[in-house]
Scaffold this motif. Structure first.
Motif, mmCIF file in Angstrom:
data_model
loop_
_atom_site.group_PDB
_atom_site.id
_atom_site.type_symbol
_atom_site.label_atom_id
_atom_site.label_comp_id
_atom_site.label_asym_id
_atom_site.label_seq_id
_atom_site.Cartn_x
_atom_site.Cartn_y
_atom_site.Cartn_z
ATOM 1 N N ALA A 52 0.831 -1.212 0.000
ATOM 2 C CA ALA A 52 0.000 0.000 0.000
ATOM 3 C C ALA A 52 0.862 1.258 0.000
ATOM 4 O O ALA A 52 0.587 2.219 -0.737
ATOM 5 C CB ALA A 52 -0.940 -0.005 1.207
ATOM 6 N N VAL A 53 1.921 1.249 0.794
ATOM 7 C CA VAL A 53 2.840 2.398 0.859
ATOM 8 C C VAL A 53 3.530 2.587 -0.491
ATOM 9 O O VAL A 53 3.627 3.709 -1.005
ATOM 10 C CB VAL A 53 3.870 2.213 1.999
ATOM 11 N N LYS A 56 1.184 4.060 -3.043
ATOM 12 C CA LYS A 56 0.977 5.497 -2.802
ATOM 13 C C LYS A 56 2.174 6.300 -3.290
ATOM 14 O O LYS A 56 2.024 7.335 -3.938
ATOM 15 C CB LYS A 56 0.728 5.778 -1.326
ATOM 16 N N GLN A 57 3.383 5.823 -3.005
ATOM 17 C CA GLN A 57 4.592 6.528 -3.438
ATOM 18 C C GLN A 57 4.687 6.586 -4.956
ATOM 19 O O GLN A 57 5.112 7.593 -5.517
ATOM 20 C CB GLN A 57 5.843 5.853 -2.862
ATOM 21 N N THR A 59 2.132 6.220 -7.222
ATOM 22 C CA THR A 59 0.995 6.811 -7.925
ATOM 23 C C THR A 59 0.583 8.168 -7.365
ATOM 24 O O THR A 59 -0.127 8.922 -8.025
ATOM 25 C CB THR A 59 -0.254 5.895 -7.850
ATOM 26 N N LYS A 61 -1.433 8.425 -5.027
ATOM 27 C CA LYS A 61 -2.810 8.234 -4.570
ATOM 28 C C LYS A 61 -2.835 7.170 -3.477
ATOM 29 O O LYS A 61 -2.165 6.157 -3.580
ATOM 30 C CB LYS A 61 -3.719 7.825 -5.725
ATOM 31 N N ARG A 62 -3.642 7.429 -2.450
ATOM 32 C CA ARG A 62 -3.688 6.535 -1.296
ATOM 33 C C ARG A 62 -4.945 5.682 -1.325
ATOM 34 O O ARG A 62 -6.046 6.198 -1.471
ATOM 35 C CB ARG A 62 -3.680 7.385 -0.023
ATOM 36 N N LEU A 63 -4.764 4.382 -1.174
ATOM 37 C CA LEU A 63 -5.904 3.472 -1.025
ATOM 38 C C LEU A 63 -6.475 3.651 0.374
ATOM 39 O O LEU A 63 -5.744 3.599 1.359
ATOM 40 C CB LEU A 63 -5.466 2.019 -1.199
ATOM 41 N N GLN A 64 -7.761 3.871 0.450
ATOM 42 C CA GLN A 64 -8.414 4.019 1.752
ATOM 43 C C GLN A 64 -8.361 2.685 2.509
ATOM 44 O O GLN A 64 -8.475 1.619 1.897
ATOM 45 C CB GLN A 64 -9.857 4.481 1.573
ATOM 46 N N LEU A 84 -9.272 4.548 -8.006
ATOM 47 C CA LEU A 84 -8.491 5.717 -7.602
ATOM 48 C C LEU A 84 -8.250 6.657 -8.780
ATOM 49 O O LEU A 84 -8.242 7.874 -8.612
ATOM 50 C CB LEU A 84 -7.125 5.289 -7.043
#
Length: 87
Positions: A52-53, A56-57, A59, A61-64, A84
């Motif tokens: 997940a980290v 996010k790094q 893209t 964009k953060r997955l909820q 996303l």
């Protein structure tokens, strides 16, 4: 930064498979859209957080957390990333 909005589903699949293979030392040729991250790929909860980290790094964009908890297969990862991309 990876522009997931500009990627087709097939391109996104290839990108996710390559990322998983690199991060967890897996054979990309053995991965399928239905591969279960936990039972088939032996990814544990700490590995899942690392994934997940990394997503996010790469893209921006953060997955909820509630979405992330529902992810079980590679297809689920792709679905979540596509959702996303349209946000």
């Amino acid at each position: 930064m990876v522009d997931i909005q500009a990627m087709s589903r097939d391109e996104l699949y290839t990108w996710v498979v390559d990322l998983l293979a690199k991060m967890f030392e897996l054979d990309a040729s053995e991965l399928t859209p239905e591969s279960n991250l936990y039972s088939d790929l032996d990814i544990d909860s700490i590995d899942a957080v690392d994934l997940a980290v990394q997503l996010k790094q790469m893209t921006g964009k953060r997955l909820q957390p509630e979405v992330f908890k529902t992810i079980r297969t590679i297809n689920d990862v792709i679905d979540a990333l596509q959702n996303l991309a349209v946000e």
